[in-house]
Design an enzyme around this catalytic site. Structure first.
Site, short mmCIF file in Angstrom:
data_model
loop_
_atom_site.label_atom_id
_atom_site.label_comp_id
_atom_site.label_asym_id
_atom_site.label_seq_id
_atom_site.Cartn_x
_atom_site.Cartn_y
_atom_site.Cartn_z
CG ASP A 1 37.21 40.12 42.80
OD1 ASP A 1 37.57 39.04 43.31
OD2 ASP A 1 37.18 41.18 43.42
CD GLU B 1 31.74 38.48 43.10
OE1 GLU B 1 31.70 37.41 43.72
OE2 GLU B 1 31.94 39.57 43.63
CG ASN C 1 38.19 43.53 40.96
OD1 ASN C 1 38.35 43.42 42.17
ND2 ASN C 1 37.02 43.81 40.43
CG ASP D 1 34.19 44.29 39.80
OD1 ASP D 1 34.21 45.50 39.50
OD2 ASP D 1 34.18 43.89 40.98
NE ARG E 1 36.65 35.46 46.21
CZ ARG E 1 36.55 36.39 45.25
NH1 ARG E 1 37.50 36.54 44.36
NH2 ARG E 1 35.48 37.15 45.19
#
Length: 354
Positions: free
Chosen positions: A244, A246, A231, A226, A65
């Site tokens: 995910d 972030e 996800n 998220d 990533r």
């Protein structure tokens, strides 16, 4: 919804050579890696690449990533890859959440042009964003019992994360936390993402939040950010990889619950607009909150507020995605800026709540 959005400007062959050189130096052995692949169906923020690495008789399926290149018109203003790496590690080790095993974080931008991390890749199924899982696919075709199992197991991920012994001292890079700070950061994000372009429906939503601010909020916990089935990777309708991180933050538990509930509503509304039945009995507020209460003993509250906040946050992101598509010549700038928010009708309906 049928087109795959452009998410990268990087050349895969060049990246493959650079990844192989970097990993050889990292493990101290000659490394061979497969061709790099970009996933399809999900993901529009950080750039994600799949590859298999082999060295010294070991074979590891990996995911790298990295933040998008500046010329790719990033969705977010900053990408703390080191922070994401640490949040995944804590979620896995302290909360028992099946976050991917964090393998390496590289802070030096030299090898690939910017910092990145590598995690282990699991095998399983992910409910797609494109085409949405409410349109077609394995989750839509599941029995009611299977869909309910997936829903309950996904809520259990939130319960485990929120109850884990993770404090602000463990994640200082996330800041001091708190709902007020979280909303202020969203205001700053809105200003960054859209500059002089005013989006009235989103500004009305900010006003609604100010008028309906909760009298009390629960203690801050580590939130996933998220939180949604798209996800998560599943096997037999149970999570095997929670992806995910972030948007992770310190804040009230309802941030994750409201996001999970609203994001399904978003995909369900799109299905209904297209004349499809979708999944009307999936991720309903009462069911999600009841399961969360059963698992934690905590009663979610002020859910109208948190679902509106989720709709606002998603609206800022979707409008940024629209501007990204304008940049790549994929669609024009609309005459009405509100059209950049696909779910403006949902927000307008929610604005009528008192």
């Amino acid at each position: 919804m049928s087109e795959q959005m452009r998410t990268s400007t990087r050349d895969l062959d060049e990246l493959r050579q650079r990844v192989r050189t970097w990993l050889t130096g990292r493990v101290g052995e000659k490394v061979e890696i497969s061709e790099l692949e970009r996933p399809s169906g999900n993901g529009m923020s950080s750039e994600t690449l799949f590859f298999t690495a082999a060295w010294a008789g070991n074979t590891t399926k990996c995911v790298v990533r990295m933040a998008p290149a500046a010329e790719a018109v990033p969705i977010f203003p900053a990408y703390d890859l080191g922070g994401q790496f640490e949040v995944m590690r804590l979620a896995r080790e302290r909360a028992g959440v099946p976050a991917p095993r964090a393998l390496w974080f590289e802070a030096d931008p030299g090898p690939l042009g910017m910092p990145f991390f590598v995690m282990e890749r699991e095998d399983g199924l992910v409910p797609a964003d494109v085409m949405p899982y409410t349109f077609e696919g394995w989750l839509l075709e599941a029995t009611p019992e299977q869909a309910r199992r997936l829903q309950d197991e996904t809520v259990a991920v939130l319960a485990a994360l929120h109850q884990a012994p993770i404090t602000a001292a463990d994640v200082p890079f996330l800041g001091p936390g708190g709902l007020r700070r979280h909303v202020e950061e969203q205001r700053a994000y809105y200003a960054w993402a859209h500059g002089r372009t005013r989006i009235p429906v989103l500004e009305k939503a900010f006003g609604w939040l100010a008028d309906h601010w909760p009298e009390k909020t629960g203690d801050d916990v580590l939130t996933w950010g998220d939180a949604r089935p798209g996800n998560v990777m599943y096997r037999d309708f149970a999570p095997v990889a929670v992806l995910d991180w972030e948007m992770a933050a310190l804040g009230p538990r309802e941030l994750d619950l409201g996001w999970m509930i609203f994001l399904h509503r978003f995909f369900q509304d799109v299905a209904v607009i297209m004349g499809l039945p979708g999944m009307p009995d999936f991720m309903r507020r009462d069911d999600v909150c009841a399961k969360y209460r059963d698992l934690t003993g905590y009663e979610p509250r002020n859910m109208d507020f948190y679902e509106m906040y989720a709709a606002l946050r998603h609206g800022i992101i979707m409008a940024r995605v629209w501007q990204r598509r304008i940049h790549f010549g994929e669609q024009p700038m609309p005459a009405d800026p509100d059209e950049m928010v696909m779910h403006r009708a949902a927000i307008e309906e929610m604005l009528l709540r008192t």
